[in-house]
Write a protein that holds these residues in place. Structure first.
Motif, PDB file in Angstrom:
ATOM      1  N   MET A  99       0.845  -1.191   0.000  1.00  0.00           N
ATOM      2  CA  MET A  99       0.000   0.000   0.000  1.00  0.00           C
ATOM      3  C   MET A  99       0.887   1.249   0.000  1.00  0.00           C
ATOM      4  N   ASN A 100       0.287   2.395  -0.315  1.00  0.00           N
ATOM      5  CA  ASN A 100       1.014   3.649  -0.145  1.00  0.00           C
ATOM      6  C   ASN A 100       1.082   3.989   1.349  1.00  0.00           C
ATOM      7  N   GLU A 101       1.792   5.034   1.683  1.00  0.00           N
ATOM      8  CA  GLU A 101       2.072   5.318   3.092  1.00  0.00           C
ATOM      9  C   GLU A 101       0.819   5.637   3.902  1.00  0.00           C
ATOM     10  N   ASP A 102      -0.157   6.311   3.302  1.00  0.00           N
ATOM     11  CA  ASP A 102      -1.364   6.635   4.065  1.00  0.00           C
ATOM     12  C   ASP A 102      -2.459   5.578   3.915  1.00  0.00           C
ATOM     13  N   LEU A 103      -2.095   4.438   3.341  1.00  0.00           N
ATOM     14  CA  LEU A 103      -2.993   3.281   3.242  1.00  0.00           C
ATOM     15  C   LEU A 103      -4.302   3.612   2.520  1.00  0.00           C
ATOM     16  N   THR A 104      -4.191   4.403   1.463  1.00  0.00           N
ATOM     17  CA  THR A 104      -5.388   4.767   0.692  1.00  0.00           C
ATOM     18  C   THR A 104      -5.398   4.136  -0.694  1.00  0.00           C
ATOM     19  N   ALA A 105      -4.296   3.526  -1.101  1.00  0.00           N
ATOM     20  CA  ALA A 105      -4.236   2.939  -2.443  1.00  0.00           C
ATOM     21  C   ALA A 105      -3.274   1.760  -2.469  1.00  0.00           C
ATOM     22  N   ASP A 117     -10.438  -8.962   3.634  1.00  0.00           N
ATOM     23  CA  ASP A 117     -11.151  -8.920   2.352  1.00  0.00           C
ATOM     24  C   ASP A 117     -10.170  -8.808   1.190  1.00  0.00           C
ATOM     25  N   ILE A 118      -9.063  -8.116   1.435  1.00  0.00           N
ATOM     26  CA  ILE A 118      -8.079  -7.944   0.361  1.00  0.00           C
ATOM     27  C   ILE A 118      -7.240  -9.210   0.169  1.00  0.00           C
ATOM     28  N   GLU A 119      -6.675  -9.726   1.268  1.00  0.00           N
ATOM     29  CA  GLU A 119      -5.768 -10.868   1.131  1.00  0.00           C
ATOM     30  C   GLU A 119      -6.514 -12.156   0.789  1.00  0.00           C
ATOM     31  N   TRP A 120      -7.586 -12.434   1.538  1.00  0.00           N
ATOM     32  CA  TRP A 120      -8.314 -13.694   1.351  1.00  0.00           C
ATOM     33  C   TRP A 120      -9.515 -13.541   0.434  1.00  0.00           C
ATOM     34  N   GLY A 121      -9.731 -12.329  -0.081  1.00  0.00           N
ATOM     35  CA  GLY A 121     -10.795 -12.104  -1.050  1.00  0.00           C
ATOM     36  C   GLY A 121     -10.221 -11.719  -2.390  1.00  0.00           C
ATOM     37  N   VAL A 122      -9.812 -10.470  -2.512  1.00  0.00           N
ATOM     38  CA  VAL A 122      -9.318  -9.946  -3.786  1.00  0.00           C
ATOM     39  C   VAL A 122      -8.092 -10.725  -4.277  1.00  0.00           C
ATOM     40  N   MET A 123      -7.060 -10.811  -3.445  1.00  0.00           N
ATOM     41  CA  MET A 123      -5.816 -11.452  -3.873  1.00  0.00           C
ATOM     42  C   MET A 123      -5.980 -12.963  -4.062  1.00  0.00           C
ATOM     43  N   ALA A 124      -6.758 -13.592  -3.199  1.00  0.00           N
ATOM     44  CA  ALA A 124      -6.972 -15.039  -3.328  1.00  0.00           C
ATOM     45  C   ALA A 124      -7.668 -15.367  -4.645  1.00  0.00           C
ATOM     46  N   SER A 125      -8.696 -14.609  -4.991  1.00  0.00           N
ATOM     47  CA  SER A 125      -9.415 -14.849  -6.250  1.00  0.00           C
ATOM     48  C   SER A 125      -8.522 -14.571  -7.449  1.00  0.00           C
ATOM     49  N   LEU A 166     -10.593  -0.322  -0.108  1.00  0.00           N
ATOM     50  CA  LEU A 166     -10.131   0.564   0.962  1.00  0.00           C
ATOM     51  C   LEU A 166     -11.106   1.714   1.217  1.00  0.00           C
ATOM     52  N   SER A 167     -11.790   2.152   0.172  1.00  0.00           N
ATOM     53  CA  SER A 167     -12.704   3.292   0.311  1.00  0.00           C
ATOM     54  C   SER A 167     -14.144   2.868   0.450  1.00  0.00           C
ATOM     55  N   SER A 168     -14.390   1.568   0.516  1.00  0.00           N
ATOM     56  CA  SER A 168     -15.773   1.093   0.597  1.00  0.00           C
ATOM     57  C   SER A 168     -16.311   1.195   2.011  1.00  0.00           C
TER      58      SER A 168
END
Length: 433
Positions: A227-233, A396-404, A431-433
């Motif tokens: 992620m970027n430093e402020d964890l927004t992207a 959601d990111i690691e076991w959802g987005v990245m896993a799929s 991240l923005s949801s």
């Protein structure tokens, strides 16, 4: 990420093939009722004897009736006149069960969870703010490990275990082929290709979220970031990330150095370690939880552990578990008494007997931590081990987005570069949801 879900018997490990489902679990108890006005941020107190506590952990940590955790909780319970019911839940089901029961005003008094889940469980009011309870003992743990049990600057648990990922290798297979233990990406790839042939394979890979988890060290070793430093992207699909992912996915798509049953290795680490235990796979990247199934399943196997081969820099992924109070616990003071006892210096042998590295700073520097050369590898790698982003949506990111995404790649449904780019866009949207 925590260690494997369940410990299989030696016979099971030696006969395990592809396709077995992850360890199942039927939830038979839902813990205690609502807090009923108890203050989860109180300063603690005496149990006064009596009572019952529910403790939830994944099935590997909970173990069977004779597991180190069961022995420890039984010893504390007998000394304090408290019944401690330890419930083991499969890794993939633990967080959903905790979240669902907490939303209904219930849940366990104590939970041991993967440190990457702490922000999510804290934000969802599944874990209680430890408040001032931990002030007297927080100095016993390293700052980075405490940060792993925190969310938004607040401590929601104490470090229970810590770990990272290193390279396990089969001495016999490498020795017979005249191959040195790889120390770089190129050496790893060349060794894996050379050691693959017939029913023998060079390197184990994982599917779904397991494959996503094991990608992070390669990303960091290439100079990338999640992620970027402020964890927004999400930044893992930039040029550096694409280069690392091309290497990682190339081991599967181009070099084909992994056993075919790797496709079923998606949650249970037993599926992942089985080819290595059986002596059919020469190398695998895994944490210290990979040792017990080898020792139990094939004690004659000649193996050792080395630091992960490096890219432009050394890196591994920091993992482990935190232990905290359930937000809806009716007995938060009693729960804290158990937590503080389980994480005290005198009780570290219980964690050590489980094959894990305790999260206490004094244990990491102890003779126990350095007396075993394989264990020492993990201790030394702590200096380069990095934590994954502390985000409520990290699961959601690691076991959802990245896993799929990873499954789409290894099943040939999407090109690696396109898949990684799309995953980064979806992760940023998450991240923005």
């Amino acid at each position: 990420m925590t260690r494997r879900d369940s410990r299989l018997t030696r016979r099971q490990l030696l006969t395990l093939g592809g396709g077995a489902a992850a360890a199942g679990f039927t939830l038979s108890a839902c813990g205690t009722g609502p807090a009923g006005g108890s203050d989860p941020t109180g300063s603690g107190g005496e149990s006064g004897g009596g009572g019952t506590l529910e403790l939830w952990a994944n099935t590997a940590t909970a173990g069977d009736a004779d597991s180190p955790l069961q022995q420890a909780t039984q010893a504390w319970g007998e000394a304090n006149g408290v019944t401690v019911n330890v419930q083991g839940i499969s890794t993939q089901d633990l967080v959903p069960k905790l979240t669902t029961t907490s939303a209904g005003g219930e849940g366990p008094d104590v939970a041991i969870v993967d440190v990457s889940s702490v922000p999510q469980l804290a934000a969802a009011q599944v874990l209680a703010d430890l408040g001032g309870r931990a002030d007297a003992v927080s100095g016993d743990f390293g700052e980075e490990l405490l940060a792993g049990s925190s969310y938004d600057g607040t401590l929601y648990g104490l470090p229970y275990t810590t770990n990272n990922v290193a390279l396990y290798y089969n001495n016999t297979m490498l020795g017979d082929a005249g191959i040195e233990v790889p120390t770089t990406w190129d050496e790893l790839r060349e060794a894996a290709i050379e050691l693959t042939g017939g029913e023998q394979y060079g390197y184990m890979m994982g599917a779904q979220g397991q494959g996503a988890f094991l990608f992070w060290p390669w990303l960091w070793q290439n100079g990338g970031s999640i992620m970027n430093e402020d964890l927004t992207a999400a930044t893992f699909a930039d040029d550096i990330g694409q280069e690392a992912f091309a290497f990682y996915s190339g081991l599967v798509l181009e070099d084909k150095v992994m056993p075919p049953e790797f496709i079923a290795s998606n949650a249970s680490w037993d599926e992942y370690v089985a080819p290595f235990v059986q002596g059919r796979c020469a190398m695998m990247a895994i944490g210290p939880w990979g040792t017990a199934p080898i020792v139990d399943g094939n004690p004659d196997l000649d193996w050792a552990v080395a630091a992960l081969p490096t890219g432009t820099e050394a890196a591994s992924v920091l993992g482990g578990t935190g232990i905290g109070i359930g937000y809806n616990s009716a007995n938060p003071d009693l729960a804290w008494e158990l937590i503080s006892w389980l994480t005290a210096a005198d009780q570290m042998s219980y964690i050590q007997d489980s094959g894990n590295i305790p999260g206490r700073a004094d244990v990491i520097d102890s003779d126990w931590a350095t007396e075993d050369p394989n264990r020492q590898v993990f201790i030394e790698q702590m200096e380069v081990a990095r934590a994954r982003p502390a985000l409520p949506v990290w699961g959601d990111i690691e076991w959802g987005v990245m896993a799929s995404m990873w499954d789409a790649v290894i099943q040939g449904q999407q090109a690696p570069a396109d898949a990684l780019t799309a995953a980064a866009e979806e992760a940023t949207a998450t991240l923005s949801s």
